[in-house]
Scaffold this active site. Structure first.
Site, PDB file in Angstrom:
ATOM      1  N   THR A  17       0.422  -1.273  -0.600  1.00  0.00           N
ATOM      2  CA  THR A  17       0.195   0.171   0.152  1.00  0.00           C
ATOM      3  C   THR A  17       0.604   1.026  -0.210  1.00  0.00           C
ATOM      4  O   THR A  17       0.396   1.930  -0.048  1.00  0.00           O
ATOM      5  CB  THR A  17      -0.941   0.072   0.553  1.00  0.00           C
ATOM      6  OG1 THR A  17       0.089  -0.604   1.969  1.00  0.00           O
ATOM      7  CG2 THR A  17      -2.536  -0.567   0.450  1.00  0.00           C
ATOM      8  N   LYS A  45       7.247   4.472   5.763  1.00  0.00           N
ATOM      9  CA  LYS A  45       7.334   3.171   5.964  1.00  0.00           C
ATOM     10  C   LYS A  45       7.180   2.836   7.749  1.00  0.00           C
ATOM     11  O   LYS A  45       7.936   3.009   7.846  1.00  0.00           O
ATOM     12  CB  LYS A  45       7.976   2.289   4.671  1.00  0.00           C
ATOM     13  CG  LYS A  45       8.115   2.358   3.770  1.00  0.00           C
ATOM     14  CD  LYS A  45       8.352   1.443   2.923  1.00  0.00           C
ATOM     15  CE  LYS A  45       7.923   1.687   0.994  1.00  0.00           C
ATOM     16  NZ  LYS A  45       9.071   1.125   0.387  1.00  0.00           N
ATOM     17  N   GLY A  46       5.582   2.751   7.714  1.00  0.00           N
ATOM     18  CA  GLY A  46       5.687   2.174   8.886  1.00  0.00           C
ATOM     19  C   GLY A  46       5.449   2.964  10.690  1.00  0.00           C
ATOM     20  O   GLY A  46       4.957   2.897  11.285  1.00  0.00           O
ATOM     21  N   VAL A  47       5.549   3.916   9.364  1.00  0.00           N
ATOM     22  CA  VAL A  47       5.331   5.492  10.879  1.00  0.00           C
ATOM     23  C   VAL A  47       3.717   5.378  10.327  1.00  0.00           C
ATOM     24  O   VAL A  47       3.310   5.280   9.247  1.00  0.00           O
ATOM     25  CB  VAL A  47       5.785   6.428   9.983  1.00  0.00           C
ATOM     26  CG1 VAL A  47       6.241   7.629  10.583  1.00  0.00           C
ATOM     27  CG2 VAL A  47       7.311   6.367  10.404  1.00  0.00           C
ATOM     28  N   ARG A  49       0.419   7.782  11.174  1.00  0.00           N
ATOM     29  CA  ARG A  49      -0.039   8.989   9.483  1.00  0.00           C
ATOM     30  C   ARG A  49       0.486   9.720  10.229  1.00  0.00           C
ATOM     31  O   ARG A  49       0.494  11.140   9.429  1.00  0.00           O
ATOM     32  CB  ARG A  49      -0.985   8.657   9.783  1.00  0.00           C
ATOM     33  CG  ARG A  49      -2.499   9.752   8.710  1.00  0.00           C
ATOM     34  CD  ARG A  49      -3.807   9.686   9.093  1.00  0.00           C
ATOM     35  NE  ARG A  49      -4.354   8.292   9.003  1.00  0.00           N
ATOM     36  CZ  ARG A  49      -5.626   8.183   9.302  1.00  0.00           C
ATOM     37  NH1 ARG A  49      -5.995   8.682   9.587  1.00  0.00           N
ATOM     38  NH2 ARG A  49      -6.283   6.588   8.896  1.00  0.00           N
ATOM     39  N   SER A 116      -1.499   1.008  10.327  1.00  0.00           N
ATOM     40  CA  SER A 116      -2.637   1.384  10.140  1.00  0.00           C
ATOM     41  C   SER A 116      -4.231   1.576  10.276  1.00  0.00           C
ATOM     42  O   SER A 116      -4.135   0.250  11.403  1.00  0.00           O
ATOM     43  CB  SER A 116      -2.482   0.865   8.442  1.00  0.00           C
ATOM     44  OG  SER A 116      -3.795   1.161   7.517  1.00  0.00           O
ATOM     45  N   LYS A 145       4.512   1.880  17.067  1.00  0.00           N
ATOM     46  CA  LYS A 145       6.029   1.008  17.005  1.00  0.00           C
ATOM     47  C   LYS A 145       7.520   2.564  16.753  1.00  0.00           C
ATOM     48  O   LYS A 145       6.943   3.032  15.930  1.00  0.00           O
ATOM     49  CB  LYS A 145       6.527   0.693  15.635  1.00  0.00           C
ATOM     50  CG  LYS A 145       5.343  -0.570  14.978  1.00  0.00           C
ATOM     51  CD  LYS A 145       5.435  -1.186  14.070  1.00  0.00           C
ATOM     52  CE  LYS A 145       3.994  -2.149  13.450  1.00  0.00           C
ATOM     53  NZ  LYS A 145       4.173  -2.941  11.887  1.00  0.00           N
TER      54      LYS A 145
HETATM   55  P1  B16 Z   1      -2.751   4.519   7.934  1.00  0.00           P
HETATM   56  P2  B16 Z   1       1.674  -0.759   8.307  1.00  0.00           P
HETATM   57  C1  B16 Z   1       1.512   1.236   7.711  1.00  0.00           C
HETATM   58  O1  B16 Z   1       1.458   0.242   7.931  1.00  0.00           O
HETATM   59  C2  B16 Z   1       2.086   2.220   6.673  1.00  0.00           C
HETATM   60  O2  B16 Z   1       3.441   1.412   6.727  1.00  0.00           O
HETATM   61  C3  B16 Z   1       2.577   4.027   7.322  1.00  0.00           C
HETATM   62  O3  B16 Z   1       3.206   3.945   5.657  1.00  0.00           O
HETATM   63  C4  B16 Z   1       1.290   4.508   7.533  1.00  0.00           C
HETATM   64  O4  B16 Z   1       1.656   5.457   7.384  1.00  0.00           O
HETATM   65  C5  B16 Z   1       0.464   3.709   8.760  1.00  0.00           C
HETATM   66  O5  B16 Z   1       0.376   2.276   8.713  1.00  0.00           O
HETATM   67  C6  B16 Z   1      -0.314   4.064   8.585  1.00  0.00           C
HETATM   68  O6  B16 Z   1      -1.732   4.108   8.305  1.00  0.00           O
HETATM   69  O7  B16 Z   1      -2.708   6.775   7.643  1.00  0.00           O
HETATM   70  O8  B16 Z   1      -3.727   4.110   6.578  1.00  0.00           O
HETATM   71  O9  B16 Z   1      -3.487   4.546   9.272  1.00  0.00           O
HETATM   72  O10 B16 Z   1       3.460  -1.056   7.882  1.00  0.00           O
HETATM   73  O11 B16 Z   1       2.492  -1.003   9.672  1.00  0.00           O
HETATM   74  O12 B16 Z   1       1.143  -2.292   7.571  1.00  0.00           O
HETATM   75 MG    MG Z   2       5.594  -2.365   6.779  1.00  0.00          MG
END
Ligand code: B16
Ligand code: MG
Length: 215
Positions: A17, A45-47, A49, A116, A145
């Site tokens: 995504t 990535k992984g951060v 919103r 997310s 995280k």
């Molecule tokens: P949302 P993960 C993360 O997913 C994404 O890697 C990161 O880019 C995004 O900002 C975060 O989710 C929050 O997403 O805006 O949909 O709440 O890698 O932890 O699955």
């Molecule tokens: Mg990820």
């Protein structure tokens, strides 16, 4: 190690995504006159919103009030959800569905551990919801995280001790979160980047039960 549960990150492990996040953040950055590149996107990535928005504002040297930031993040999320609502089962990353199937058939529990807040819709559109015994995402945690909260809650939701869990993660912060929670971690990506992971593979298509049992 006798593995009882596998905990999966979503973006970068099960689906990609990041491309939709990038398109929607880019649209917002363009409107704000900020030069936001694909290279910068790696930092998101992984951060969460809000932290993602802060990073973009930092890049552009732009200051906004808390209320303005809420509105900007909501705009980005509207564009993002418009795109993920069109996701299809074919967008599941290679080997992910097969590996989930394999571990479940081996009697191992599965849980999602994602930052997310949109994981529900992504899993629904890609037809993956029923592959998980528990879904813990950004709606269930207060600490992002590398704090281990998301994975500790995942382990608890499937009644498993952290020491009996393996986490699958593509982000450095996620690898650190798993280790801080006392779990083993398989990095998805490059060994040069995910240096702290117990094992690194390029994708779930390269995982099998033998590799899992070596952890
Ligand atoms: P949302 P993960 C993360 O997913 C994404 O890697 C990161 O880019 C995004 O900002 C975060 O989710 C929050 O997403 O805006 O949909 O709440 O890698 O932890 O699955
Ligand atoms: Mg990820």
């Amino acid at each position: 190690m006798n593995i009882k549960a596998c905990l999966f990150d979503l973006d970068g492990v099960i689906v990609d995504t990041a491309v939709y996040h990038f398109k929607s953040w880019k649209r917002l950055a363009d409107e704000l006159g900020i030069n936001f590149t694909e290279h910068d996107n790696e930092r998101l990535k992984g951060v969460s919103r809000m932290r993602s928005l802060d990073i973009i504002l930092e890049i552009g040297n732009v200051t906004k009030t808390a209320a303005e930031k809420e509105a900007l993040a909501a705009r980005k999320n509207d564009w993002y959800t418009e795109m993920i609502n069109k996701m299809k089962p074919e967008e599941v990353l290679p080997g992910a569905r097969e590996f989930l199937d394999l571990v479940r058939k081996a009697g191992i529990k599965t849980a999602l551990g994602s930052a997310s807040k949109n994981s529900g819709i992504i899993l629904e559109k890609t037809g993956l919801t029923h592959y998980f015994d528990a879904i813990i995402d950004g709606n269930h945690v207060s600490k992002a995280k590398p704090d281990p909260e998301v994975f500790l809650k995942g382990a608890e939701a499937v009644n498993t001790q952290p020491a009996d869990c393996v986490v699958f993660e593509d982000a450095i912060a996620g690898v650190e979160a798993a280790l801080a929670g006392g779990m083993k971690v398989v990095g998805i990506g490059s060994p040069a980047i995910l240096t702290k992971a117990n094992l690194v593979v390029s994708g779930l298509d390269k995982m099998n039960l033998d590799k899992l049992n070596t952890l």
